[in-house]
Motif scaffolding. Sequence first.
Motif: not given
Length: 201
Positions: A120-134
Amino acid sequence: MSDYSDDEVVSRGRRRGRRPRDDGDGDQRRQEVEQDPAKREALARDLIYRALGMRDHSRAELRAKLAKKGFDEELTERMLDKFVAAGLIDDAAFAERWVQSRHQFSGRGRRALAQELRSKGVGAEEASAALDTVSREDERERAAELVERKLARVEIPEDRAERDKLTQRLVGMLGRRGYHPSLAMSVVLDAVREKADAGRG
């Protein structure tokens, strides 16, 4: 307002073997839209609003939609910047909501979630922060729930070979949902052992 410009309507009519109805004003309207930046901007704005009204979108997804409709890069980026400034496009928030929803309701593991965010074109920084919520524990608990749901409908085979087949199927199921192989194996072995012990008790 239609999703398509007059050019696209004409093109679609030709592809389907039908001649578009010509009321004499089509060319004029098309030229007016193409030559009037304000009208092009209004069309782009409308497309973005309707896309966001359907579901959350990343900036990259919306960029692709505008490109597909023939909007030029300068107009596209300018409009997307306006929506970002208004807080209506936020890739970090989008990624976090996507991760939470897909993990909770679809049982996706971190690997699958990371791949989905990349698509979905989400950047690495935003993706990493989101994945850290799990957390790792969250992931393990969700994997255990999926396995327990499957085991609720089957009996644990006494035969070792058949039990191994069941274990492999369950590990494969978790793998397809994006769980790391070592986590999947650990969760499945624990669940199978626990149900087998309960059956003997």
